[in-house]
Design an enzyme around this catalytic site. Structure first.
Site, short mmCIF file in Angstrom:
data_model
loop_
_atom_site.label_atom_id
_atom_site.label_comp_id
_atom_site.label_asym_id
_atom_site.label_seq_id
_atom_site.Cartn_x
_atom_site.Cartn_y
_atom_site.Cartn_z
N ASP A 1 33.21 6.17 -32.04
CA ASP A 1 31.67 6.62 -32.49
C ASP A 1 31.94 7.72 -33.52
OD1 ASP A 1 29.16 6.24 -32.69
OD2 ASP A 1 28.53 7.34 -31.01
N MET B 1 18.46 21.42 -27.84
CA MET B 1 18.93 21.35 -29.45
C MET B 1 18.86 20.18 -30.01
SD MET B 1 22.71 23.07 -28.19
CE MET B 1 23.30 23.00 -29.90
N ALA B 2 18.98 19.08 -29.40
CA ALA B 2 18.89 17.98 -29.84
C ALA B 2 18.40 16.55 -28.83
CB ALA B 2 20.15 17.04 -30.60
N ALA C 1 18.09 12.47 -28.08
CA ALA C 1 18.46 10.98 -28.45
C ALA C 1 17.98 10.04 -27.43
CB ALA C 1 19.89 10.97 -28.76
N ALA D 1 20.14 10.65 -23.70
CA ALA D 1 20.34 11.99 -23.33
C ALA D 1 19.66 13.04 -24.31
CB ALA D 1 21.80 12.35 -22.80
N GLN D 2 19.54 14.27 -23.65
CA GLN D 2 19.20 15.54 -24.73
C GLN D 2 20.02 16.48 -24.45
OE1 GLN D 2 14.89 16.04 -24.21
NE2 GLN D 2 15.43 17.49 -22.74
N VAL D 3 20.32 17.55 -25.37
CA VAL D 3 21.24 18.71 -25.06
C VAL D 3 20.66 19.86 -25.07
CG1 VAL D 3 23.34 19.63 -26.32
CG2 VAL D 3 22.96 17.04 -26.32
#
Length: 540
Positions: A287, A130-131, A133, A136-138
């Site tokens: 954050d 989905m995303a 960075a 990490a990724q999701v």
């Protein structure tokens, strides 16, 4: 091989910094200015130079150097107390978007972490992220119970990359500290050390999951903030599984209005959430940028990404609350006294000089309407002023300032008429009253009562030992010293009687709560007995 990789990495960093003229920004007019000329003769620097502005060049250089340097730039963008405005504005534009890593590799990492296949762990698992960075990724997934979840997977082999780049950052920071006098005030080595700790913490999904669980517990049954549930059976050190949130991003104001959500109420809720986390729970999401906050259909906030959380020392909490109240009462003497009492500045600081400096910085703020006064900027200016008197800003205070600036920015984006003081002042006054008033005193006494009762039987023995030691001391036979000893003995006897009576009064007042194991019924008589008992205990 490792050293060869590091050498090539350092060559690339040198090439990028030279192209964007970062070397000239830093080394001109220093004893290391010769390095600028040295860089020009290196073969990989035989090309034209960027003609962008100072802030733009720094941002582009960090983007070209990759995700770890981008994360550093994002961390620095919150340090408005350290950076010139033109640089901090550009650093805010840094986006932590990275190309996703191989889908099959991601699936393999999940299976290794959970000790089972994705088919066994999930009813559905989407290998396309989905995303994605830098850390990490999701992935979207569904549990066998039918619950929609997201699975956060740490990038493979990211830790060696972090360690390599952070080692180079430390080297550059030391060079900066040695070459540029003003850099010592910015503490670049400390900034990199703080960044290293933060980014390494973000690699631990169990730690992030624990943070989310604590925050969820704090806001259980709250109409302010919803925290998604963590599924511990599907969470490991490098993988975290969390309830999926369906909401509108906080930055999508048009969609929020179309959904019938009041932006004015939403902005005020954000302020209340912040102060509740900081002062009531002492555990705050540090954050809270727009990408991490959603709004649910019922108007509640929903937060994600719990890698960076902040806490404050209880004394820091009290001093901050008093600072805010004193500032908005324009009591700069009290603000100065608080800075010295809290040892944010050295004890030998002259209070009148600090008061004058704070007044000169803060007084012009009052020319603006109250709704335009920024809490975050007030805090930042207080820190900047105190820094001239030797203040060392602690990491937790920097996190607080960063979070406050984020909350303000979001709040005023939704409602430019937002008056933070109107929302915050009653909260702070109630918190101070609860902490410093009779209820707070009774609560503190009750928490310390077991310790007093446990040590009360020891008091006569300790008193006897002290008196015996005094009685056999060599005082040279002088009558005056013996008289002083007798007076001390009498005072200690009286103090011991007072403590005994004080403890008995407090026990009598709190006995119903001790027996029932429930919070006491704070009647006026109980409060009076506790106050008198506490006074007798501390009275000399």
């Amino acid at each position: 091989m490792k050293h060869l990789k590091q050498l090539f990495r350092m060559i690339k960093i040198n090439r990028v910094l030279t192209y964007y003229q970062i070397d000239k920004m830093v080394l001109t007019d220093t004893k290391y200015a010769w390095l600028i000329w040295f860089n020009m003769v290196l073969p990989w620097n035989w090309r034209g130079k960027s003609s962008g502005s100072r802030g733009e060049n720094i941002r582009l250089a960090l983007e070209e150097l990759g995700p770890i340097f981008i994360k550093l730039g994002q961390a620095l963008s919150t340090r408005k107390d350290l950076l010139p405005p033109d640089i901090s504005v550009e650093l805010i534009k840094l986006q932590d978007d990275c190309p996703p890593f191989d889908a099959e590799h991601s699936k393999q990492l999940v299976e290794e972490a959970l000790g089972k296949t994705t088919e066994e762990a999930f009813a559905e698992f989407d290998t396309e992220p989905m995303a994605s960075a830098s850390i990490a990724q999701v992935h979207a997934a569904k549990l066998h119970t039918g619950t929609d979840v997201v699975v956060k997977v740490v990038r493979p082999d990211i830790k060696p990359i972090i360690e390599q780049d952070v080692a180079i950052m430390f080297m550059l920071a030391r060079l900066l500290e040695a070459a540029v006098k003003i850099a010592k005030r910015l503490h670049p080595v400390d900034v990199v050390a703080e960044f290293e700790k933060t980014i390494l913490d973000e690699l631990d999904m169990i730690r992030e999951a624990a943070n989310a669980t604590q925050l969820r517990r704090n806001f259980e049954d709250s109409d302010l903030l919803y925290v998604p549930e963590i599924y511990w059976s599907h969470t490991a050190e490098r993988v975290m599984t969390m309830e999926r949130i369906y909401g509108i991003r906080i930055s999508e104001t048009e969609k929020l209005m179309e959904a019938g959500i009041s932006l004015t109420k939403l902005s005020a809720k954000g302020v209340v959430i912040f102060f509740t986390q900081v002062f009531k729970h002492n555990f705050f999401h540090a954050d809270m940028h727009p990408g991490n906050i959603f709004v649910l259909p019922d108007g509640r906030y929903a937060a994600i990404d719990f890698g960076i959380m902040g806490t404050l020392d209880p004394e820091d909490q009290r001093y901050l609350a008093e600072n805010f109240l004193a500032f908005f009462n324009r009591d700069y003497l009290r603000v100065s006294e608080l800075h010295i009492e809290s040892e944010w500045v050295p004890r030998d600081t002259r209070v009148n000089e600090l008061e004058s400096a704070i007044r000169s910085v803060c007084e012009p703020i009052w020319d603006r309407p109250l709704k335009d006064i920024s809490f975050g900027l007030v805090l930042m200016r207080l820190f900047q002023t105190a820094r001239r008197f030797g203040m060392e800003v602690q990491p937790q205070l920097v996190l607080l300032q960063k979070t406050l600036l984020n909350i303000e920015g979001l709040g005023r984006q939704m409602d430019d008429e937002l008056d933070l003081w109107d929302t915050a002042k009653p909260f702070l006054e109630e918190w101070m009253h609860d902490r410093m008033g009779p209820k707070g005193f009774v609560r503190n006494v009750k928490s310390n009562l077991p310790f007093w009762m446990e040590n009360a039987p020891e008091m006569p023995r300790l008193l006897h030992a002290s008196l015996n030691k005094l009685a056999h001391a060599d005082f040279g036979g002088q009558a005056e010293q013996m008289a002083r000893l007798e007076k001390q003995i009498a005072e200690q006897n009286r103090a011991q009687r007072n403590r005994t009576i004080g403890v008995l009064l407090i026990v009598f007042a709190l006995l119903p709560g001790i027996i029932d194991q429930e919070w006491i019924n704070e009647s006026m008589l109980q409060v009076i007995l506790v106050v008198i008992g506490g006074w007798l205990i501390v009275r000399k």
